[in-house]
Design an enzyme around this catalytic site. Structure first.
Site, PDB file in Angstrom:
ATOM      1  CB  CYS A   2      -0.869   0.037   1.241  1.00 12.24           C
ATOM      2  SG  CYS A   2      -1.717  -1.504   1.542  1.00 12.24           S
ATOM      3  NE  ARG A  28       4.446   1.423  -4.029  1.00  9.49           N
ATOM      4  CZ  ARG A  28       4.932   1.559  -2.814  1.00  9.49           C
ATOM      5  NH1 ARG A  28       6.053   0.973  -2.496  1.00  9.49           N
ATOM      6  NH2 ARG A  28       4.313   2.286  -1.925  1.00  9.49           N
ATOM      7  CD1 TRP A  77      -1.709  -5.582  -2.216  1.00  8.68           C
ATOM      8  CD2 TRP A  77      -2.022  -4.936  -4.329  1.00  8.68           C
ATOM      9  NE1 TRP A  77      -1.477  -6.664  -3.032  1.00  8.68           N
ATOM     10  CE2 TRP A  77      -1.652  -6.307  -4.327  1.00  8.68           C
ATOM     11  CE3 TRP A  77      -2.266  -4.304  -5.555  1.00  8.68           C
ATOM     12  CZ2 TRP A  77      -1.527  -7.046  -5.496  1.00  8.68           C
ATOM     13  CZ3 TRP A  77      -2.130  -5.060  -6.710  1.00  8.68           C
ATOM     14  CH2 TRP A  77      -1.771  -6.409  -6.680  1.00  8.68           C
ATOM     15  CG  ASN A 103       2.351  -1.092   3.555  1.00  5.99           C
ATOM     16  OD1 ASN A 103       1.965  -2.209   3.262  1.00  5.99           O
ATOM     17  ND2 ASN A 103       3.295  -0.455   2.890  1.00  5.99           N
ATOM     18  N   GLY A 104       0.743  -3.606   5.671  1.00  2.00           N
ATOM     19  CA  GLY A 104       1.238  -4.855   6.265  1.00  2.00           C
ATOM     20  C   GLY A 104       0.081  -5.757   6.637  1.00  2.00           C
ATOM     21  CD  GLU A 486       8.769 -18.912 -14.212  1.00  2.00           C
ATOM     22  OE1 GLU A 486       7.958 -19.411 -15.020  1.00  2.00           O
ATOM     23  OE2 GLU A 486       8.799 -17.687 -13.960  1.00  2.00           O
ATOM     24  CE  LYS A 490       9.892 -15.037 -15.897  1.00  2.00           C
ATOM     25  NZ  LYS A 490       8.671 -15.383 -15.398  1.00  2.00           N
ATOM     26  CD  GLU A 493       7.933 -13.950 -19.471  1.00  2.00           C
ATOM     27  OE1 GLU A 493       6.879 -13.346 -19.339  1.00  2.00           O
ATOM     28  OE2 GLU A 493       8.543 -14.479 -18.514  1.00  2.00           O
ATOM     29  CG  HIS A 509      14.698 -39.703 -26.501  1.00  2.00           C
ATOM     30  ND1 HIS A 509      14.817 -40.984 -26.981  1.00  2.00           N
ATOM     31  CD2 HIS A 509      14.941 -39.777 -25.168  1.00  2.00           C
ATOM     32  CE1 HIS A 509      15.091 -41.808 -25.986  1.00  2.00           C
ATOM     33  NE2 HIS A 509      15.181 -41.095 -24.872  1.00  2.00           N
ATOM     34  CE  LYS A 609       2.699  -8.600 -13.560  1.00  2.00           C
ATOM     35  NZ  LYS A 609       3.782  -9.587 -13.541  1.00  2.00           N
TER      36      LYS A 609
HETATM   37  C1  F6R Z   1       5.424 -14.762 -17.288  1.00  2.00           C
HETATM   38  C2  F6R Z   1       4.128 -14.253 -16.929  1.00  2.00           C
HETATM   39  C3  F6R Z   1       2.931 -14.856 -17.577  1.00  2.00           C
HETATM   40  C4  F6R Z   1       1.808 -15.051 -16.542  1.00  2.00           C
HETATM   41  C5  F6R Z   1       0.543 -15.573 -17.208  1.00  2.00           C
HETATM   42  C6  F6R Z   1      -0.549 -15.827 -16.205  1.00  2.00           C
HETATM   43  O1  F6R Z   1       6.443 -14.098 -16.622  1.00  2.00           O
HETATM   44  O2  F6R Z   1       4.007 -13.371 -16.131  1.00  2.00           O
HETATM   45  O3  F6R Z   1       3.243 -16.080 -18.175  1.00  2.00           O
HETATM   46  O4  F6R Z   1       2.250 -15.945 -15.581  1.00  2.00           O
HETATM   47  O5  F6R Z   1       0.088 -14.647 -18.155  1.00  2.00           O
HETATM   48  O6  F6R Z   1      -0.885 -14.664 -15.522  1.00  2.00           O
HETATM   49  P1  F6R Z   1      -1.660 -14.706 -14.161  1.00  2.00           P
HETATM   50  O7  F6R Z   1      -0.775 -15.385 -13.159  1.00  2.00           O
HETATM   51  O8  F6R Z   1      -1.915 -13.272 -13.818  1.00  2.00           O
HETATM   52  O9  F6R Z   1      -2.904 -15.492 -14.388  1.00  2.00           O
END
Ligand code: F6R
Length: 614
Positions: A2, A28, A77, A103-104, A486, A490, A493, A509, A609
């Site tokens: 927050c 944020r 938040w 906040n917390g 993962e 990363k 991306e 294979h 996002k």
């Molecule tokens: C990768 C990433 C995306 C999300 C995916 C699902 O770094 O951020 O692959 O993980 O779009 O998003 P959420 O978790 O918001 O459903």
């Protein structure tokens, strides 16, 4: 999480000033905002709060912004209770003479709320924060002063907090304290400022006191008195800020991605907070599902997208290992079209950071239609998935701004581990002390992640050497394979280099045909029983002049520099928890390679996002 701002001094536009300061923290994310104003001679603190953006609050000010006075303001938040006007901060006591922002998370709020309710206090919101306002009120008489009452109240709470308290008792004063949540004081001439983060005060002063855990501050226009919570005087050095606003918003880091990587120890702590009992058991006060039902599911299906799906892969391995029950992980976009085998005996675990991903939401609805009990592991409180699932287990990563997910992933892992351990504990089929032994190792993870982050020079060196690679493979077996997925996501991306994860045994294979000079193979070797096997994959790579990078446990020499071109070492924990540690160097590698290549790290091309379209 927050945003907090506060002001004591003589400016007539003090409300406007605190709201403008909050705007510097707006990036944020938040779901509601509020402000409290107090002036000498007034019987009550004026509190105004509104769901939604700061603009909603500003539209309702109705002259309050020209009133002057001591002000605290907040963007929320949500963690406990949905985003709405009532749950927004500030919160007040019964008399309306005390208002505070927080906040917390107050861990023991349920017990405190019950005691205060029995003593006649009337609660208006669903938040943990409101407890603090009533607790301070309950101590006012016996403590003899507002300051004494705030100290007494704080000594009763457990959890994380940065709080700011105002009252009609002392209209020229803000009391502030912090434990595990950030709080800073901006020092002015005849006026002082409070904020959860430095950018908020940079328009007014560059001299700040950064409060440390356990600090208690009395802030008036004339000065700041710092003590411990029990009253011992403290001296903190004044920090002169030389950053620009954009650097300050990232906590001094060049990008949100690296800031969020460094946020991870705290994010893990916050997700564990309140869920571990004194005897190292797991508690989930938020779950309403009866234990008899929880232990009775004969099938678990995990559904998610992207990083959340990758977290689900770790969850599957863990649940099968611990609970000996079949677990399936499905990509949410495929789930509906795969005619999934889901019925009333199925627990569907839906994982999502945003809680708004369209495919994941559709999968949740499909699982419900087919009769499953749905449990969402979600970061954003009050999001669509959180609202529609039968049960919600929140992760406490805080707002994640970089498109590439880092802290959301590790907190999803923690949430999944806790849930598995909780089911195992309630089933009571494991031997005595087994769950406690796991829990003890879970509790060490924040420090172990922090340890990896204290020296990143080896990753930075590796990134320099590997940034020109044409392609990457990430290999592992078991939990390492899940973490490798993962790691590959990363890297692709943020660096735009082609990267793929393979079960190490699959290399020969097919993908081995692609290994040649310029191709890097990241070999994860953190699973003790599978060590020898990964060595043979490394030999296959080296024989084709590929570059091999090992990720190993400190002290394991089976994949040292004699076998691979470079090694990144991480501390040890139970094999099942190793993905939490193994992912850290892979996140860093992705970040530093992307930096070497000058990529748009926080907003990679073509990505968003929150993916709210199918
Ligand atoms: C990768 C990433 C995306 C999300 C995916 C699902 O770094 O951020 O692959 O993980 O779009 O998003 P959420 O978790 O918001 O459903």
């Amino acid at each position: 999480m927050c945003g907090i701002t506060g002001y004591v001094g003589g400016r007539a536009n003090s409300v406007r000033l605190t709201l403008d300061s909050l705007k510097r923290l707006e990036y944020r994310g938040y779901d509601s905002a509020g402000v409290a104003v107090v002036k000498p001679g007034e019987a009550q603190v004026t509190v105004l709060k509104k769901k939604g953006k700061l603009g909603n609050l500003e539209a309702a000010l109705d002259g309050l912004d020209r009133s002057g006075g001591t002000v605290i303001a907040h963007t929320r938040w949500a963690t406990h209770g949905r985003p709405n006007d009532v749950n927004a901060h500030p919160h007040s006591d019964c008399s309306g003479r005390i208002a505070l922002i927080h906040n917390g998370i107050i861990e023991n709020y349920i017990g405190l709320k019950q005691t205060l309710t029995e003593a006649g206090h009337i609660f208006k919101s669903d938040t943990d924060t409101e407890v603090l306002a009533h607790l301070i009120e309950s101590h006012l008489n016996s403590a003899g002063s507002l300051e004494g009452a705030v100290r007494a109240a704080l000594s009763e709470v457990t959890g994380a907090y940065a709080i700011c308290v105002v009252s009609t008792e002392e209209p020229d004063t803000i009391y502030a304290a912090k434990t595990a949540s950030p709080l800073i004081i901006g020092l002015g001439e005849g006026e002082n400022f409070l904020a959860s983060d430095i950018p908020a005060v940079m328009g007014y002063t560059r001299n700040v006191l950064v409060l440390e855990d356990g600090d208690f501050a009395k802030i008036t226009p004339e000065g700041v008195t710092l003590t411990t919570l029990s009253g011992h005087p403290l001296n903190r050095e004044v920090f002169h800020v030389t950053w620009d606003v954009s650097t300050a918003q990232k906590g001094g880091y060049p990008h949100f991605m690296i800031k969020e990587i460094y946020d991870q120890p705290q994010a893990i702590r916050d997700t564990l907070r309140g869920r571990i009992t004194e005897t190292h058991g797991v508690a989930f006060p938020e779950l309403t599902l009866p234990t008899s039902k929880l232990v009775d599911f004969n099938r678990i299906v995990i559904v998610a997208c992207g990083t959340a799906y990758n977290a689900g892969l770790v969850g599957k391995n863990f649940y099968e290992h611990l609970l000996r029950r079949p677990v399936e992980v499905q990509v949410a976009s495929e789930f509906r079209y795969n005619d999934p085998i889901v019925d009333a005996q199925t627990l569907a675990i839906i994982i999502s950071q945003s809680g708004e991903t369209a495919d994941t939401l559709a999968a949740l609805r499909e699982a419900k239609i087919k009769g499953a009990t749905t449990l969402a592991v979600v970061n954003v409180v009050g999001s669509s998935i959180a609202r529609e699932a039968d049960e919600v287990l929140y992760t406490y990563a805080g707002p994640e701004i970089c498109v590439a997910s880092t802290k959301a992933y590790v907190t999803q892992l923690i949430g999944l581990y806790l849930l598995g351990l909780y089911i195992a504990q309630e089933e009571n089929k494991l031997g005595p002390g087994v769950v406690a032994a796991y829990v003890e190792q879970l509790q060490n993870l924040p420090e172990q992640v922090a340890e990896i982050l204290t020296d990143t020079s080896a990753v930075q060196d590796a990134a320099k050497q590997l940034a020109s690679s044409s392609s990457f493979f990430f290999l592992g077996r078991g939990f390492d394979y899940a973490a490798a997925q993962e790691g590959a996501l990363k890297l692709k991306e943020v660096s735009y280099i082609h990267a793929e994860a393979y079960a190490a045994g699959e290399l020969k294979h097919g993908p081995l045909a692609l290994v040649e000079p310029g191709v890097t193979v990241v070999c994860l070797a953190t699973q003790s029983a599978l060590y020898d096997k990964i060595q043979s994959s490394v030999k296959e790579v080296k024989a084709r002049d590929g570059t091999a990078l090992g990720i190993v446990k400190i002290g394991d020499e089976g994949l040292n520099e004699n076998f691979v071109d470079m090694v990144l070492r991480v501390p040890s924990t139970h094999d099942t928890f190793m993905p939490v540690l193994a992912i850290i160097p892979m996140q860093l590698l992705a970040y530093y390679i992307a930096s070497e290549l000058g990529r748009e790290i926080d907003q990679p091309r073509n990505l968003a996002k929150s993916v709210t379209v199918e």
